[in-house]
Design an enzyme around this catalytic site. Structure first.
Site, PDB file in Angstrom:
ATOM      1  N   SER A 233       1.567 -24.728   7.730  1.00 31.70           N
ATOM      2  CA  SER A 233       2.506 -25.099   8.797  1.00 31.70           C
ATOM      3  C   SER A 233       3.669 -25.931   8.259  1.00 31.70           C
ATOM      4  O   SER A 233       3.491 -26.756   7.354  1.00 31.70           O
ATOM      5  CB  SER A 233       1.746 -25.922   9.839  1.00 31.70           C
ATOM      6  OG  SER A 233       2.635 -26.531  10.750  1.00 31.70           O
TER       7      SER A 233
ATOM      8  N   TYR B 116       9.275 -23.518  10.980  1.00 27.30           N
ATOM      9  CA  TYR B 116       9.982 -23.950  12.182  1.00 27.30           C
ATOM     10  C   TYR B 116      11.437 -24.069  11.807  1.00 27.30           C
ATOM     11  O   TYR B 116      11.782 -24.834  10.901  1.00 27.30           O
ATOM     12  CB  TYR B 116       9.467 -25.307  12.674  1.00 27.30           C
ATOM     13  CG  TYR B 116       8.394 -25.186  13.714  1.00 27.30           C
ATOM     14  CD1 TYR B 116       8.656 -24.552  14.924  1.00 27.30           C
ATOM     15  CD2 TYR B 116       7.129 -25.705  13.501  1.00 27.30           C
ATOM     16  CE1 TYR B 116       7.671 -24.426  15.890  1.00 27.30           C
ATOM     17  CE2 TYR B 116       6.141 -25.589  14.463  1.00 27.30           C
ATOM     18  CZ  TYR B 116       6.423 -24.945  15.655  1.00 27.30           C
ATOM     19  OH  TYR B 116       5.456 -24.817  16.611  1.00 27.30           O
TER      20      TYR B 116
ATOM     21  N   THR C 106       8.114 -18.915  13.293  1.00 28.61           N
ATOM     22  CA  THR C 106       7.631 -19.075  14.678  1.00 28.61           C
ATOM     23  C   THR C 106       8.783 -18.808  15.636  1.00 28.61           C
ATOM     24  O   THR C 106       9.845 -19.426  15.541  1.00 28.61           O
ATOM     25  CB  THR C 106       7.049 -20.489  14.875  1.00 28.61           C
ATOM     26  OG1 THR C 106       5.842 -20.572  14.114  1.00 28.61           O
ATOM     27  CG2 THR C 106       6.733 -20.757  16.335  1.00 28.61           C
TER      28      THR C 106
HETATM   29  C1  LAC Z   1       2.013 -27.445  17.886  1.00 32.25           C
HETATM   30  C2  LAC Z   1       3.121 -27.210  16.916  1.00 32.25           C
HETATM   31  C3  LAC Z   1       3.383 -28.290  15.957  1.00 32.25           C
HETATM   32  O1  LAC Z   1       1.538 -26.468  18.441  1.00 32.25           O
HETATM   33  O2  LAC Z   1       3.022 -25.968  16.304  1.00 32.25           O
HETATM   34  O3  LAC Z   1       1.652 -28.586  18.176  1.00 32.25           O
END
Ligand code: LAC
Length: 382
Positions: free
Chosen positions: A151, A174, A199
């Site tokens: 992530s 992101y 995303t």
């Molecule tokens: C979440 C993000 C950070 O779902 O993807 O909290």
């Protein structure tokens, strides 16, 4: 991965052994051993045989505010629940007397062959679950012989996580300000990420009411979060400069749910699609991922791989996703629970549980390999 029945029995026993931090002697192929000698308690005395067991054990370990962040969904959590419930409601219709003495779970994704189709989805801030953070997850991915999608909200820099060499290493993006994002993509690629998963389902955050009530705040100084919003919410055209920044490394899109979005996605050069509703954390009441999957698969017509995440808690869920045309699946919360309970070994145990359950489910439905899994084993919805 190739297994026979004897290996499955051994692997189930080994699962219990791993969970307890002990190993039993190699078993013979008597099925009665399945219920005989599994030492399967965690430090607080619970049995760790299922993903749900890991969830319970993790809850006892994770700080309550962090738990509200990790476990919660958006608003009334209807999508959070229906991701799980829709898998459960789908009924299997097994084929009998097919030769399942030798089962292989191998899949190939963007040129990489993996020994099974259960990957680790991007999830935020692993140090909330365990001090090893994403380093522990990457080690767990290696132990479980699986891919990891790191992530952007990692608590550990991408270069450091990549050093652990998970068998497949992708980076979830992101999109933030354009200059920062370009540098981030380049850094991920330099570190060894072999795909970027953008995303696309978060122009704004969902109604995170449980997080609000718990007063959850992200840790400060996350290495890949600038704290600044992008110049504008992401649109199709932005994929051009993101692909340029990736410099030939494939770009996948994560968060696709509408079949009408497939053609624009492929036209924009998406090398793969991830059917996801962000673990029920963004748009509450949106469609469960296993229900969104068939229309996406039908529209894609095999042109790119289609992965799915959200609600997978059993090997039968993995089987159902593959039967509905997924190329592979990703799990999110389940491996974070494994990490919380036992670091890298816990991540491995959770994947191993699902993997062993998948092999059993394949044998019990007469599917000896992933290509042999198709919609003929799916019945009505309960
Ligand atoms: C979440 C993000 C950070 O779902 O993807 O909290």
């Amino acid at each position: 991965m190739s297994v026979n029945r004897r290996d499955v029995v051994k692997s189930v026993i080994a699962l219990g052994a791993t969970a307890a931090g002990a190993r039993t002697a190699a078993a013979d192929n008597s099925l009665s051993l399945l219920d005989a000698s599994i030492p399967h308690s965690d430090a607080v005395g619970g049995m760790l045989l299922t993903v749900e067991d890991y969830e319970r054990a993790a809850r006892a370990r994770i700080d309550p505010t962090a738990w509200e962040y990790i476990a919660s969904g958006a608003a009334d959590e209807l999508t959070l629940r229906s991701n799980v419930d829709s898998f459960r409601a789908l009924r299997l219709v097994p084929h009998q007397l097919r030769d399942v003495s030798h089962v292989t779970t191998d899949v190939t994704l963007l040129g990489h062959t993996l020994s099974h189709p259960i990957l680790l989805a991007p999830t935020a801030c692993h140090k909330l679950a365990h001090p090893d953070g994403e380093v522990g997850t990457a080690r767990g991915a290696r132990l479980a012989d699986t891919g990891m999608v790191l992530s952007s909200y990692s608590t550990v820099p991408v270069d450091r996580v990549a050093e652990e060499k998970p068998p497949l290493f992708w980076f979830q993006l992101y999109v933030q300000e354009r200059g920062y994002t370009t540098d981030l993509v380049k850094r991920a690629v330099r570190s060894g990420a072999t795909a970027i998963a953008v995303t696309i389902d978060t122009p704004v955050s969902g109604a995170r009411n449980r997080q609000q009530r718990a007063n959850f705040k992200f840790p400060e100084n996350l290495p890949h979060i600038s704290g600044n919003a992008p110049e504008h919410p992401l649109v199709w055209k932005d994929l051009e400069w993101i692909r340029d920044a990736a410099g030939g490394v494939p770009v996948l899109l994560k968060g696709i749910l509408h079949p009408d979005d497939v053609e624009p996605a492929l036209k924009a050069g998406a090398a793969g699609l991830m059917v996801s509703n962000h673990g029920g954390r963004n748009l509450d009441t949106c469609v469960a991922t296993i229900d969104a999957l068939p229309a996406i698969v039908a529209q894609v017509r095999g042109r790119v791989p289609v992965l799915v995440d959200g609600g997978i808690r059993r090997g039968t869920d993995v089987l159902k996703a593959l039967a509905r045309g997924a190329s592979a699946v990703m799990i999110g919360r389940p491996y974070v629970y494994g990490l919380a309970v036992n670091g890298a070994d816990g991540v491995k145990s959770v994947v191993d549980i699902l993997r062993a359950e998948l092999v059993m489910a394949m044998q019990l439905t007469g599917c000896a390999s992933v290509p042999r899994i198709d919609s003929s084993i799916l019945g009505a919805t309960a």
